[in-house]
Write a protein that holds these residues in place. Structure first.
Motif, short mmCIF file in Angstrom:
data_model
loop_
_atom_site.label_atom_id
_atom_site.label_comp_id
_atom_site.label_asym_id
_atom_site.label_seq_id
_atom_site.Cartn_x
_atom_site.Cartn_y
_atom_site.Cartn_z
N LEU A 191 0.83 -1.22 0.00
CA LEU A 191 0.00 0.00 0.00
C LEU A 191 0.86 1.26 0.00
N HIS A 192 1.95 1.23 0.78
CA HIS A 192 2.83 2.41 0.84
C HIS A 192 3.39 2.76 -0.53
N ALA A 193 3.61 1.74 -1.34
CA ALA A 193 4.17 2.00 -2.66
C ALA A 193 3.17 2.69 -3.58
N PHE A 194 1.88 2.54 -3.30
CA PHE A 194 0.88 3.03 -4.26
C PHE A 194 -0.07 4.09 -3.69
N ILE A 195 -0.05 4.31 -2.38
CA ILE A 195 -0.97 5.31 -1.81
C ILE A 195 -0.18 6.51 -1.34
N ASN A 196 -0.63 7.69 -1.76
CA ASN A 196 -0.06 8.92 -1.26
C ASN A 196 -0.79 9.27 0.04
N PRO A 197 -0.08 9.16 1.17
CA PRO A 197 -0.78 9.32 2.45
C PRO A 197 -1.28 10.75 2.66
N ALA A 209 -10.42 2.33 3.61
CA ALA A 209 -10.61 0.92 3.98
C ALA A 209 -9.33 0.12 3.71
N LEU A 210 -8.66 0.42 2.59
CA LEU A 210 -7.41 -0.30 2.27
C LEU A 210 -6.34 0.00 3.31
N THR A 211 -6.28 1.26 3.74
CA THR A 211 -5.26 1.66 4.71
C THR A 211 -5.43 0.91 6.03
N GLU A 212 -6.66 0.52 6.32
CA GLU A 212 -6.92 -0.19 7.58
C GLU A 212 -6.71 -1.70 7.47
N VAL A 213 -6.48 -2.19 6.24
CA VAL A 213 -6.35 -3.64 6.07
C VAL A 213 -5.21 -4.24 6.91
N LEU A 230 -15.81 6.29 -10.61
CA LEU A 230 -15.61 6.28 -9.16
C LEU A 230 -15.46 7.73 -8.70
N ALA A 231 -16.41 8.19 -7.94
CA ALA A 231 -16.37 9.59 -7.46
C ALA A 231 -15.24 9.75 -6.44
N LYS A 232 -14.83 10.98 -6.24
CA LYS A 232 -13.73 11.29 -5.31
C LYS A 232 -13.99 10.73 -3.91
N ASP A 233 -15.22 10.90 -3.44
CA ASP A 233 -15.50 10.43 -2.08
C ASP A 233 -15.52 8.90 -2.02
N GLU A 234 -15.92 8.25 -3.12
CA GLU A 234 -15.87 6.78 -3.14
C GLU A 234 -14.42 6.30 -3.12
N GLU A 235 -13.57 6.99 -3.89
CA GLU A 235 -12.15 6.63 -3.87
C GLU A 235 -11.58 6.82 -2.47
N ALA A 236 -11.93 7.93 -1.84
CA ALA A 236 -11.41 8.20 -0.50
C ALA A 236 -11.87 7.11 0.48
N ALA A 237 -13.11 6.66 0.34
CA ALA A 237 -13.63 5.63 1.25
C ALA A 237 -12.87 4.31 1.04
N ILE A 238 -12.61 3.97 -0.23
CA ILE A 238 -11.89 2.72 -0.50
C ILE A 238 -10.44 2.83 -0.01
N VAL A 239 -9.81 3.97 -0.27
CA VAL A 239 -8.42 4.14 0.19
C VAL A 239 -8.36 4.03 1.71
N THR A 291 -2.53 12.86 0.36
CA THR A 291 -3.78 13.15 -0.36
C THR A 291 -4.79 12.01 -0.24
N GLN A 292 -4.37 10.86 0.36
CA GLN A 292 -5.25 9.68 0.44
C GLN A 292 -5.75 9.27 -0.94
N THR A 293 -4.84 9.39 -1.92
CA THR A 293 -5.20 8.93 -3.27
C THR A 293 -4.18 7.90 -3.72
N ILE A 294 -4.59 7.12 -4.71
CA ILE A 294 -3.72 6.08 -5.23
C ILE A 294 -2.95 6.61 -6.42
N LYS A 295 -1.66 6.30 -6.44
CA LYS A 295 -0.82 6.75 -7.55
C LYS A 295 -0.02 5.54 -8.04
N LEU A 296 -0.40 5.03 -9.21
CA LEU A 296 0.37 3.94 -9.81
C LEU A 296 1.50 4.55 -10.63
#
Ligand code: F6R
Length: 364
Positions: free
Chosen positions: A24-30, A191-195, A180-189, A32-37
């Protein structure tokens, strides 16, 4: 080495909170709480269809990804095992993208499928755990799992980190496609961060699963049932059990039971039901009722709300944390890995080097 663990498989199961976190650290910008591939030489918004090809456990990761990408990113996905795909010579769409999932990056059938897709003009993306592998070298884009070396033949942490990367990919495609709306992305990110934290909680069930394993060790056949995102996890659970404990097991879509396999059920067949309390819960629950009514011994893996609805129907329960539907398959994998592990240890089989299997399958 194995450190304080008895087997590499056990060590690798327990490494999952850490390696999922690393991935997750490799792909999530903590910030902005967004995913960056990594930057890609093409855009998924231009892709007409996605083809996913892999073998074994990596194939099951592809099945979870199909669900995520179709549901949340609106891109149609075909998934196949490499040994079938490559000899079928399937037509592939103009502007298509092909994704290959391989822990080793050396599986021969998967590599041959990659070369075929390339010859048909597909953009090639791979998810591998070995950056210098052949599959990585021949891909246009490589997404790495940060699982670290996986020594046990039965894949564990490679699978859950593949799911982690695929989740990030699904979110990225959803963003590019505008599904995927911004708030949906934020909710998934979120949830992923808590995995990783939740995965560590799931590992606390180790002793309970060790006890449950005693009930399974004498079975001749075991059924695993799931729906939606739970179905590939049912198949993964069955594969883990067969490969290391040599007990016949099958993963079935819960809704398919009445189309045949329910005929198998009697008191001697343990049924492992994977059922987070998601939107399909009621459907899976009624399939579980049907199985229980025929004398099947149900081991019910769910969360608090699910167990309070149906826990009394099962002979045994495993309570996982209540999490967002999206991330549930990552967490529900862990108890089925631990169960297979303990059954194998109880039976005294060679957990890390099961008979007839090799870690990397470089022959057809
Ligand atoms: C099962 C297992 C195998 C591999 C399969 C693909 O536990 O490990 O099914 O998943 O051989 O291997 P990779 O991912 O290296 O291509």
């Amino acid at each position: 080495g194995k450190g304080n663990y008895n087997h590499f498989m056990q060590k690798e199961i327990f490494e999952q909170p850490a390696v999922i976190g690393d991935t997750l650290h490799a792909f999530i910008n903590p910030a902005t709480q967004t995913i960056k591939l990594p930057d890609m030489p093409f855009s998924f918004a231009d892709a007409t269809r996605l083809t996913i090809v892999a073998c074994g456990t990596s194939f099951y990761a592809g099945l979870v990804a199909k669900h995520w990408i179709e549901r949340y990113a609106g891109l149609g996905v075909d998934v196949d095992v490499a040994s079938e795909f490559r000899y079928r010579c399937p037509p592939l769409p103009k502007g298509g993208v092909a994704l290959f999932i391989s822990q080793s990056g050396e599986t021969l059938d998967t590599l041959a499928a990659l070369r075929y897709a390339k010859s048909k003009g597909q953009k090639i993306v791979s998810i591998v755990n070995v950056p210098e592998s052949t599959i990585a070298r021949e891909s246009d884009v490589v997404l790495l799992t940060y699982a670290g070396p996986e020594i046990g033949v039965a894949s564990t942490k490679a699978f859950t980190t593949q799911l982690t990367v695929l989740a990030c990919l699904a979110v990225t495609i959803g963003r590019e496609n505008g599904t995927l709306a911004k708030d949906e992305e934020a909710a998934i990110v979120n949830a992923l961060t808590e995995v990783p934290k939740h995965a560590a909680e799931v590992l606390h069930h180790d002793e309970a699963l060790k006890k449950l394993a005693l009930d399974i060790a004498d079975a001749r056949d075991v059924l695993y049932l799931g729906r939606g995102l739970g179905y590939p996890i049912a198949m993964e659970g069955a594969l883990k059990l067969k490969e290391i404990s040599y007990i016949h097991a099958e993963g079935y879509a819960a809704g398919e039971m009445k189309h045949g396999p329910i005929a198998l059920i009697d008191q001697s067949v343990p049924i492992i039901v994977i059922a987070p309390s998601d939107e399909l819960f009621e459907k899976t629950a009624s399939n579980m009722q049907e199985a229980a009514a025929r004398g099947g011994r149900v081991i019910f893996i769910s969360d608090g709300p699910g167990l309070s609805k149906l826990g009394d129907m099962a002979s045994a329960t495993v309570e996982l944390p209540k999490v967002a539907d999206f991330v549930a398959p990552i967490l529900y994998t862990i108890p089925v890995q631990m169960l297979a592990y303990h059954v194998a240890v109880h039976k005294g089989t060679d957990v890390d080097q099961p008979r007839n299997l090799a870690k990397s399958v470089t022959v057809e």
